[in-house]
Design a protein around this motif. Structure first.
Motif, PDB file in Angstrom:
ATOM      1  N   ASP A  62       0.681  -1.394  -0.019  1.00  0.00           N
ATOM      2  CA  ASP A  62      -0.059  -0.060   0.090  1.00  0.00           C
ATOM      3  C   ASP A  62       0.713   1.341   0.116  1.00  0.00           C
ATOM      4  N   VAL A  63       1.470   1.259   1.015  1.00  0.00           N
ATOM      5  CA  VAL A  63       2.908   2.480   1.057  1.00  0.00           C
ATOM      6  C   VAL A  63       3.172   2.560  -0.839  1.00  0.00           C
ATOM      7  N   LEU A  64       4.054   1.485  -0.974  1.00  0.00           N
ATOM      8  CA  LEU A  64       4.482   1.770  -2.483  1.00  0.00           C
ATOM      9  C   LEU A  64       4.033   1.977  -3.135  1.00  0.00           C
ATOM     10  N   THR A  65       2.658   1.865  -4.061  1.00  0.00           N
ATOM     11  CA  THR A  65       1.433   2.530  -4.525  1.00  0.00           C
ATOM     12  C   THR A  65       0.823   4.125  -4.251  1.00  0.00           C
ATOM     13  N   GLY A  66       1.209   3.694  -2.698  1.00  0.00           N
ATOM     14  CA  GLY A  66       0.757   5.484  -2.774  1.00  0.00           C
ATOM     15  C   GLY A  66      -0.338   5.352  -1.546  1.00  0.00           C
ATOM     16  N   ASP A  67      -1.274   3.878  -1.818  1.00  0.00           N
ATOM     17  CA  ASP A  67      -2.192   4.242  -1.114  1.00  0.00           C
ATOM     18  C   ASP A  67      -2.091   4.160   0.027  1.00  0.00           C
ATOM     19  N   ALA A  68      -0.794   4.265   0.969  1.00  0.00           N
ATOM     20  CA  ALA A  68      -0.820   4.565   2.548  1.00  0.00           C
ATOM     21  C   ALA A  68       0.491   5.816   2.760  1.00  0.00           C
ATOM     22  N   ALA A  69       0.087   6.465   3.753  1.00  0.00           N
ATOM     23  CA  ALA A  69       1.972   6.878   4.388  1.00  0.00           C
ATOM     24  C   ALA A  69       2.185   5.075   5.225  1.00  0.00           C
ATOM     25  N   VAL A  70       3.915   5.663   5.302  1.00  0.00           N
ATOM     26  CA  VAL A  70       4.123   4.333   5.669  1.00  0.00           C
ATOM     27  C   VAL A  70       4.160   4.241   7.322  1.00  0.00           C
ATOM     28  N   THR A  71       3.949   5.249   7.657  1.00  0.00           N
ATOM     29  CA  THR A  71       2.935   5.456   9.053  1.00  0.00           C
ATOM     30  C   THR A  71       2.117   4.711   9.776  1.00  0.00           C
ATOM     31  N   ASP A  72       1.125   4.567   8.414  1.00  0.00           N
ATOM     32  CA  ASP A  72       0.124   3.249   8.457  1.00  0.00           C
ATOM     33  C   ASP A  72       0.285   1.451   8.792  1.00  0.00           C
ATOM     34  N   ALA A  73       1.649   1.286   7.883  1.00  0.00           N
ATOM     35  CA  ALA A  73       2.534   0.459   7.528  1.00  0.00           C
ATOM     36  C   ALA A  73       3.517  -0.334   8.986  1.00  0.00           C
ATOM     37  N   VAL A  74       3.663   0.532   9.838  1.00  0.00           N
ATOM     38  CA  VAL A  74       5.240   0.312  11.108  1.00  0.00           C
ATOM     39  C   VAL A  74       3.688  -0.411  12.056  1.00  0.00           C
ATOM     40  N   TYR A  75       4.391  -2.061  11.935  1.00  0.00           N
ATOM     41  CA  TYR A  75       3.822  -2.408  13.167  1.00  0.00           C
ATOM     42  C   TYR A  75       4.997  -2.300  14.226  1.00  0.00           C
ATOM     43  N   ILE A  83       7.860  -3.540  12.243  1.00  0.00           N
ATOM     44  CA  ILE A  83       8.223  -3.970  11.110  1.00  0.00           C
ATOM     45  C   ILE A  83       7.587  -4.096  10.066  1.00  0.00           C
ATOM     46  N   VAL A  84       7.903  -4.129   9.370  1.00  0.00           N
ATOM     47  CA  VAL A  84       7.252  -3.431   8.036  1.00  0.00           C
ATOM     48  C   VAL A  84       6.372  -4.527   7.045  1.00  0.00           C
ATOM     49  N   PRO A  85       5.555  -5.191   6.554  1.00  0.00           N
ATOM     50  CA  PRO A  85       5.420  -6.514   6.534  1.00  0.00           C
ATOM     51  C   PRO A  85       5.012  -6.321   5.226  1.00  0.00           C
ATOM     52  N   GLU A 256       4.799  14.670   6.523  1.00  0.00           N
ATOM     53  CA  GLU A 256       3.061  13.432   6.567  1.00  0.00           C
ATOM     54  C   GLU A 256       4.116  12.361   6.383  1.00  0.00           C
ATOM     55  N   ALA A 257       5.380  11.805   6.858  1.00  0.00           N
ATOM     56  CA  ALA A 257       5.907  10.680   5.825  1.00  0.00           C
ATOM     57  C   ALA A 257       6.900   9.865   7.392  1.00  0.00           C
ATOM     58  N   THR A 258       6.668  11.125   8.249  1.00  0.00           N
ATOM     59  CA  THR A 258       7.233  10.829   9.428  1.00  0.00           C
ATOM     60  C   THR A 258       6.487   8.822  10.726  1.00  0.00           C
ATOM     61  N   VAL A 259       7.450   8.847  11.358  1.00  0.00           N
ATOM     62  CA  VAL A 259       6.630   7.029  11.673  1.00  0.00           C
ATOM     63  C   VAL A 259       6.476   8.303  13.406  1.00  0.00           C
ATOM     64  N   PRO A 260       5.672   7.929  14.234  1.00  0.00           N
ATOM     65  CA  PRO A 260       4.625   7.938  14.879  1.00  0.00           C
ATOM     66  C   PRO A 260       5.203   6.881  16.025  1.00  0.00           C
ATOM     67  N   THR A 261       4.739   6.768  17.151  1.00  0.00           N
ATOM     68  CA  THR A 261       5.226   5.308  17.529  1.00  0.00           C
ATOM     69  C   THR A 261       4.049   4.048  16.659  1.00  0.00           C
ATOM     70  N   HIS A 263       2.277   0.972  15.542  1.00  0.00           N
ATOM     71  CA  HIS A 263       0.559  -0.129  16.472  1.00  0.00           C
ATOM     72  C   HIS A 263       1.531  -1.314  17.089  1.00  0.00           C
ATOM     73  N   ARG A 264       0.820  -1.117  17.989  1.00  0.00           N
ATOM     74  CA  ARG A 264       0.480  -2.574  18.882  1.00  0.00           C
ATOM     75  C   ARG A 264      -0.238  -3.854  18.845  1.00  0.00           C
TER      76      ARG A 264
END
Length: 267
Positions: A62-75, A83-85, A256-261, A263-264
């Motif tokens: 989703d990040v590589l297609t531009g449909d999601a920010a990297v923040t949404d794919a970090v768990y 991890i970023v699966p 806008e591309a920064t990574v917050p805490t 997802h747990r």
């Protein structure tokens, strides 16, 4: 402190343990106090979520297609490792733009001390781009000659790309009539970072959804990964010390591309 270090964990042959090595080294580095994220760069396979107990929504696809920010794919896993699966759908794989990977890695570097790029098997663009982004390349192979020949090709590719090869991790070591670590090292002209023996504890850890270094820390495989991790920490710290006083003019990436805490996951 080890900072801004990118490792590509790679090897042309599939099934040699690249993802297992990435998970366990990442968990050990995180435990040692270095914020670590494992990025599953494999475009068509998603193994991280099979080895770790993580519920995901957005993926690297989703990040590589531009449909999601990297923040949404970090768990964040129960072990604390981020991890970023990768995604698992064929359509998602086809739609990805791998040129975005450099920006994704740069963003992750601002928020993690170490980025581990878990690369796919084979020698393709999906392998080339992580090698180009890596500060060090960690080759992974079993001692079987078919695997050793394949990793020799990966080593040659890395050298053509001027990607520094840190060394080789031998997995499933000591099985069958395979050559020993010293023979493999001499044939490839490369340092052996460590050899991880065939160990049922690795399979049991995968079934439990946790790294073997945490599920069975006294197992032979876990001890081997610990020794390899210790070497990486020593190398990275030496590199950091040599450049600690160097000035930098780099600006942080787009806010806008920064990574917050991350997802747990639920227990």
């Amino acid at each position: 402190m080890v900072t801004n270090r990118v490792y590509a964990v790679t090897g042309a042959k599939g099934g040699v343990g690249k993802t297992t090595a990435s998970i366990n080294l990442g968990a050990l580095l995180e435990t040692a106090g270095y914020s670590t994220v494992v990025v599953e760069v494999a475009p068509s396979t998603a193994n991280l979520t099979g080895f770790l107990e993580v519920d995901v929504d957005a993926t690297l696809h989703d990040v590589l297609t531009g449909d999601a920010a990297v923040t949404d794919a970090v768990y964040e896993t129960d072990s604390g490792l981020a991890i970023v699966p990768s995604g698992s759908t064929l359509d998602g794989c086809v739609a990805t733009d791998r040129k975005r990977l450099a920006d994704i890695v740069e963003t992750l570097q601002w928020h993690h001390d170490i980025v581990l790029l878990d690369t796919p098997a084979g020698l393709s663009e999906a392998t080339v781009r992580p090698l180009q982004l890596a500060d060090d390349v960690l080759l992974v192979s079993t001692p079987r000659m078919a695997s050793v020949r394949n990793v020799s090709n990966t080593k040659e590719l890395a050298e053509r790309l001027d990607a520094p090869v840190r060394g080789l991790i031998l997995t499933k070591s000591g099985t069958g009539a395979s050559p020993g670590p010293d023979e493999v090292s001499a044939w490839l002209d490369i340092e052996i970072l460590g050899h991880v023996p065939e160990d049922d504890a690795v399979l049991h850890a995968q079934d439990s959804g946790t790294p073997v270094v945490q599920n069975a820390p006294n197992s032979d495989a876990a001890v081997a990964y610990q020794r390899i991790s210790d070497q990486l920490i020593g190398t990275a710290e030496a590199s950091t010390d040599s450049t600690a006083d160097a000035p930098t003019e780099a600006d942080p990436p787009d806010p806008e591309a920064t990574v917050p805490t991350p997802h747990r996951t639920d227990d």
